[in-house]
Design a protein around this motif. Sequence first.
Motif, PDB file in Angstrom:
ATOM      1  N   SER A  74       8.886 -17.343   6.380  1.00 23.08           N
ATOM      2  CA  SER A  74      10.249 -16.739   7.024  1.00 23.08           C
ATOM      3  C   SER A  74      10.978 -16.237   5.727  1.00 23.08           C
ATOM      4  N   THR A  75      10.619 -16.032   4.542  1.00 21.95           N
ATOM      5  CA  THR A  75      11.238 -15.290   3.436  1.00 21.95           C
ATOM      6  C   THR A  75      11.381 -13.855   3.822  1.00 21.95           C
ATOM      7  N   ARG A  76      12.408 -13.128   3.560  1.00 20.35           N
ATOM      8  CA  ARG A  76      12.463 -11.889   3.828  1.00 20.35           C
ATOM      9  C   ARG A  76      11.739 -11.045   2.790  1.00 20.35           C
ATOM     10  N   THR A  77      10.879  -9.743   3.210  1.00 15.17           N
ATOM     11  CA  THR A  77      10.231  -9.073   2.351  1.00 15.17           C
ATOM     12  C   THR A  77      10.984  -8.100   1.675  1.00 15.17           C
ATOM     13  N   GLY A  78      12.272  -7.830   2.271  1.00 11.74           N
ATOM     14  CA  GLY A  78      13.373  -6.510   1.855  1.00 11.74           C
ATOM     15  C   GLY A  78      12.569  -5.200   2.167  1.00 11.74           C
ATOM     16  N   LEU A  79      11.720  -5.168   3.106  1.00 13.23           N
ATOM     17  CA  LEU A  79      11.121  -3.923   3.764  1.00 13.23           C
ATOM     18  C   LEU A  79      11.638  -3.944   5.353  1.00 13.23           C
ATOM     19  N   ASP A  80      11.470  -2.755   5.774  1.00  5.64           N
ATOM     20  CA  ASP A  80      11.701  -2.408   7.114  1.00  5.64           C
ATOM     21  C   ASP A  80      10.881  -3.439   8.052  1.00  5.64           C
TER      22      ASP A  80
ATOM     23  N   ILE B  37       9.390  -3.668  10.605  1.00  6.23           N
ATOM     24  CA  ILE B  37       8.171  -3.045  11.413  1.00  6.23           C
ATOM     25  C   ILE B  37       6.915  -2.937  10.406  1.00  6.23           C
ATOM     26  N   LEU B  38       7.267  -3.135   9.101  1.00  6.42           N
ATOM     27  CA  LEU B  38       6.084  -2.916   8.208  1.00  6.42           C
ATOM     28  C   LEU B  38       5.296  -4.057   8.173  1.00  6.42           C
ATOM     29  N   GLY B  39       5.762  -5.282   8.660  1.00  4.41           N
ATOM     30  CA  GLY B  39       5.379  -6.801   8.575  1.00  4.41           C
ATOM     31  C   GLY B  39       4.979  -7.119   7.099  1.00  4.41           C
ATOM     32  N   ARG B  40       4.074  -7.824   6.927  1.00  4.47           N
ATOM     33  CA  ARG B  40       3.741  -8.623   5.749  1.00  4.47           C
ATOM     34  C   ARG B  40       2.400  -8.082   5.316  1.00  4.47           C
ATOM     35  N   ASP B  41       1.857  -7.228   5.645  1.00  4.62           N
ATOM     36  CA  ASP B  41       0.627  -6.639   5.247  1.00  4.62           C
ATOM     37  C   ASP B  41       0.424  -5.252   5.238  1.00  4.62           C
ATOM     38  N   PHE B  42      -0.794  -4.467   4.673  1.00  6.01           N
ATOM     39  CA  PHE B  42      -1.178  -3.343   4.559  1.00  6.01           C
ATOM     40  C   PHE B  42      -2.846  -3.497   4.812  1.00  6.01           C
ATOM     41  N   ILE B  43      -3.285  -3.318   5.889  1.00  8.70           N
ATOM     42  CA  ILE B  43      -4.636  -3.402   6.270  1.00  8.70           C
ATOM     43  C   ILE B  43      -5.224  -1.927   6.742  1.00  8.70           C
ATOM     44  N   ALA B  44      -6.083  -1.472   5.656  1.00 10.31           N
ATOM     45  CA  ALA B  44      -6.811  -0.059   6.219  1.00 10.31           C
ATOM     46  C   ALA B  44      -8.073  -0.360   6.593  1.00 10.31           C
ATOM     47  N   ASP B  45      -8.223  -0.931   7.623  1.00  9.21           N
ATOM     48  CA  ASP B  45      -9.561  -1.349   8.373  1.00  9.21           C
ATOM     49  C   ASP B  45      -9.716  -0.191   9.645  1.00  9.21           C
ATOM     50  N   ARG B  46      -8.939   0.823   9.622  1.00  7.76           N
ATOM     51  CA  ARG B  46      -8.920   1.834  10.533  1.00  7.76           C
ATOM     52  C   ARG B  46      -8.628   3.294  10.028  1.00  7.76           C
ATOM     53  N   PRO B  47      -8.757   4.313  10.889  1.00  6.84           N
ATOM     54  CA  PRO B  47      -8.429   5.533  10.132  1.00  6.84           C
ATOM     55  C   PRO B  47      -7.353   5.690   9.249  1.00  6.84           C
ATOM     56  N   PHE B  48      -7.233   6.051   8.083  1.00  6.37           N
ATOM     57  CA  PHE B  48      -6.160   6.365   7.312  1.00  6.37           C
ATOM     58  C   PHE B  48      -6.333   7.360   6.427  1.00  6.37           C
ATOM     59  N   ILE B  49      -5.092   7.777   5.518  1.00  3.85           N
ATOM     60  CA  ILE B  49      -5.205   8.727   4.709  1.00  3.85           C
ATOM     61  C   ILE B  49      -4.856   8.218   3.308  1.00  3.85           C
ATOM     62  N   PHE B  50      -5.053   8.874   2.286  1.00  8.72           N
ATOM     63  CA  PHE B  50      -4.428   8.472   1.046  1.00  8.72           C
ATOM     64  C   PHE B  50      -4.786   9.511  -0.039  1.00  8.72           C
ATOM     65  N   GLY B  51      -4.028   9.502  -1.097  1.00  5.12           N
ATOM     66  CA  GLY B  51      -3.884  10.578  -2.206  1.00  5.12           C
ATOM     67  C   GLY B  51      -3.784   9.809  -3.321  1.00  5.12           C
ATOM     68  N   LEU B  52      -4.181  10.732  -4.530  1.00  8.70           N
ATOM     69  CA  LEU B  52      -3.805  10.406  -5.891  1.00  8.70           C
ATOM     70  C   LEU B  52      -2.672  11.522  -6.262  1.00  8.70           C
ATOM     71  N   TYR B  53      -1.500  10.713  -7.088  1.00  9.07           N
ATOM     72  CA  TYR B  53      -0.444  11.505  -7.579  1.00  9.07           C
ATOM     73  C   TYR B  53       0.004  11.545  -8.902  1.00  9.07           C
ATOM     74  N   ASP B  54       0.484  12.466  -9.306  1.00  7.66           N
ATOM     75  CA  ASP B  54       1.086  12.299 -10.814  1.00  7.66           C
ATOM     76  C   ASP B  54       2.540  11.557 -10.370  1.00  7.66           C
ATOM     77  N   ALA B  55       2.626  10.506 -11.330  1.00  7.90           N
ATOM     78  CA  ALA B  55       4.024   9.790 -10.879  1.00  7.90           C
ATOM     79  C   ALA B  55       4.960  10.518 -11.428  1.00  7.90           C
ATOM     80  N   LYS B  56       4.992  11.351 -12.242  1.00  5.05           N
ATOM     81  CA  LYS B  56       6.327  12.252 -12.775  1.00  5.05           C
ATOM     82  C   LYS B  56       6.769  13.327 -11.938  1.00  5.05           C
ATOM     83  N   THR B  57       5.726  13.866 -11.330  1.00 10.29           N
ATOM     84  CA  THR B  57       6.048  14.993 -10.408  1.00 10.29           C
ATOM     85  C   THR B  57       5.567  14.928  -8.919  1.00 10.29           C
ATOM     86  N   TRP B  58       4.933  13.862  -8.784  1.00  9.45           N
ATOM     87  CA  TRP B  58       4.508  13.764  -7.507  1.00  9.45           C
ATOM     88  C   TRP B  58       3.574  14.595  -6.933  1.00  9.45           C
TER      89      TRP B  58
END
Length: 412
Positions: A369-375, A377-398
């Motif tokens: 029941s502890t709050r996650t501090g997130l929206d 709708i995001l729930g308490r997990d991130f499970i990439a077991d279906r189609p997804f996108i991702f990328g590598l970014y430079d943190a300074k300029t994105w």
Amino acid sequence: MKKLILVLLVVCCGVQISTQQNQIFSPTTYDSRWCNNNQDLTYEYRTSMYHFILKLFKSITVRGNLNVVFSPHSIWIIVAAIAEGADPVTQQKLFQLLTLPKEPCIRQAFYQLATSRVHPSNDVNIKNTRVWLFDDGVTVSPTWYDLVAKNSLLEVAKAPIKSNPVGTAKEIERIMSSRFPRLDLSGNSVLLDTMDYNGLWTTAFADAEIERAPFYNLEGEAIGAVDIMRIQRRVRMGYNEELRMKIMELPVGSDERYRMLFGVTIANHDFKTVVTDFNIDHVFDLIASLRPSLVPIDVAIPRMVITSDIDMKVIMEDLAVKDLWTDPAVTRYISNPPALPSSFVQRASLVLNNTGLSYASPEPATAYSTRTGLDPILGRDFIADRPFIFGLYDAKTWTCLLATAFSQPTYT
């Protein structure tokens, strides 16, 4: 057999070109010595690049059947190098495609930002090669070459394309670490691009938390299996209501100078629609939406190796760049005879595994029941077991160094 030799043309021909040959080339360039680039143009640069990235992303991922990796960052730089030497009409078209400003000094500032995003290190290995390979009989404009060399946009090389295409193809295969069966060497030049990534997470996934698990399509049907890496840790996450997509960030490297952003749809939202509907606002909204979780989140992503060989000539034609390959007038200020590249190819590869610089420290158990501090709708997990996108970014300029769509577990 002549051997392909990468050379700096400023050495081999920069002082050898005759006055008559110099008169062939146009002085359409700028003197960087008079540029004052002390102002911070990061936002303008990033906006310019993302307009182009999204055009590429839609074309490449759809042609790649939503299962592909590529470097939009490297392609942007190569096209910018071409634009700097193109005839005035084509130059303006390419500047518009890249959303590059007319002011030369601002463009130079953009180039400095773009070409300084990759820093060699022991913990993050990124190798990027950008080469315009010309036939031995082509003389490159020293003015244009000086511009692209000083701005580190690309390398120039010579090869016996006309006299020994078989030997040239073998050398290209060596440089690219890949064979392109349909590589066209009928012209007097080719454009070659590579981007390879293999890095360490800032926080590793434990070996014991890797399991073979099903990978599903959006209808919930298992279409294969992947090695899922699991971890419980605090992460930054965000949600975009229009795309119905949640985003998670994982840091890479010792000083977190790179980030991986993962995006997965919820409520069975069509993955192809997400890809084709992406726009510049979505990108910045997603980045701005990221918030740190107050409690550890269950994270699960596949371990994988992805490699893609992309015919960028076809992609550029999708974006209405057609004259570059056939009209000598377009590149008459770049070389003599004018460069007519018959191929433009990119090979990109990316490795995702569980290795990292440190392991997550165990945290005290928290009540569900502890709050996650997130929206919520995001729930308490991130499970990439279906189609997804991702990328590598430079943190300074994105800056997006590598972009990936994963929908078929064919690389595991």
